[in-house]
Design an enzyme around this catalytic site. Structure first.
Site, PDB file in Angstrom:
ATOM      1  CE  LYS A  86      36.923  45.823  34.141  1.00  0.00           C
ATOM      2  NZ  LYS A  86      37.907  45.345  33.145  1.00  0.00           N
ATOM      3  CE1 TYR A 127      36.024  44.091  37.256  1.00  0.00           C
ATOM      4  CE2 TYR A 127      33.782  44.886  36.886  1.00  0.00           C
ATOM      5  CZ  TYR A 127      34.855  44.105  36.503  1.00  0.00           C
ATOM      6  OH  TYR A 127      34.761  43.345  35.355  1.00  0.00           O
TER       7      TYR A 127
END
Ligand code: NAP
Length: 246
Positions: free
Chosen positions: A158, A154
């Site tokens: 991001k 993640y």
């Protein structure tokens, strides 16, 4: 039904932050093309938004599938005859420590949270370039700026969105298109609903404003970035985190 309202595509519009963004943009006078995994889920905010007197159409698109995105952009352009704003908000987590993370967990999160945004931006920016105006807003995370244990996939996705945002901002600025990233801190949604209470308590101690964010906190900033008033802002990453990373 023809409309002179600007059109905003919002991915992940069914619930949480994306739904709040769709509602806020509608309140600001945008028609909305709301995207989620299925037409049923994407129809979640339809009634609330149509009651504001703007147009809302729901699209079922798996953002991890490039072919589905391409088809959806074609359908949206045909239905609305314009695309003024793109908000890449759809996202997932598959959290575990890096040593336990499977290649499948890695790939799915990168494919959904990062590669999906690329596949939306490419065809949409062609349409915006012809119009010589547009707003692209990517929902990243403070975790993309600072990293987080248990979120290697993640965090990488991001952080990748931040690089994508800056490259796109540089490439499209001459055509009157801005591209910015919003980096939420911890926001109360289904995504954070499963966090243990002790962890939430610990988080709150570190947030100067002493509360978790609301989806509306994020939606307000996105709506500003989509507005004409934000026309001189591009390539930025704007943290909305209650001061967590001051
Ligand atoms: P959420 O409540 O879990 O909602 C996720 C949304 O993404 C849903 O609309 C879901 O659609 C959609 N989605 C997920 N996978 C998809 C796919 N493959 N194709 C199409 N749509 C898909 O999440 P949230 O908390 O609102 O988060 C929204 C965004 O903010 C995400 O990018 C997240 O990473 C980011 N963010 C959240 C936080 C936080 O604290 N909540 C913090 C920083 C950043 P369905 O309803 O159809 O499943």
């Amino acid at each position: 039904m023809s409309s002179t309202n600007p059109l905003a595509i919002v991915t992940g519009a069914s619930r949480g932050i994306g739904r709040a963004i769709a509602v806020a943009l509608a309140r600001a006078g945008h028609d909305i093309a709301g995207v989620a995994r299925t037409v049923e889920s994407a129809s979640g905010p339809a009634e609330e938004i149509r009651a504001m007197g703007v147009r809302y159409e729901a699209y079922g698109v798996d953002v991890a599938q490039p072919g589905e995105i391409e088809a959806a952009v074609g359908a949206i352009e045909k239905a609305f005859e314009r695309i003024d704003v793109l908000v890449n908000n759809a996202g997932i987590t598959r959290d575990t420590l890096m040593l336990r993370m499977t290649p499948e967990d890695w790939n799915l999160v990168i494919q959904t949270n990062l590669t999906g945004a690329f596949h939306w931006i490419k065809p949409v920016s062609r349409i915006m370039m012809k119009a010589r105006s547009g707003r692209i807003i990517n929902i990243s995370s403070v975790v993309g700026q600072h990293g987080n244990a248990g979120q290697a996939n993640y965090s990488a996705a991001k952080a990748g969105l931040l690089g994508l945002t800056k490259a796109v901002a540089r490439e499209l600025a001459a055509r009157g298109i801005t591209c910015n990233a919003v980096c939420p801190g911890f926001v109360q949604t289904d995504m954070t609903g499963g966090l243990p209470e002790e962890l939430k308590e610990k988080l709150l101690q570190n947030i100067p404003l002493k509360r978790l964010g609301t989806p509306e906190d994020i939606a307000g900033v996105v709506t500003f970035l989509a507005s004409t008033e934000a026309g001189y802002i591009t390539g930025q990453e704007i943290a909305v985190d209650g001061g967590l990373f001051i």
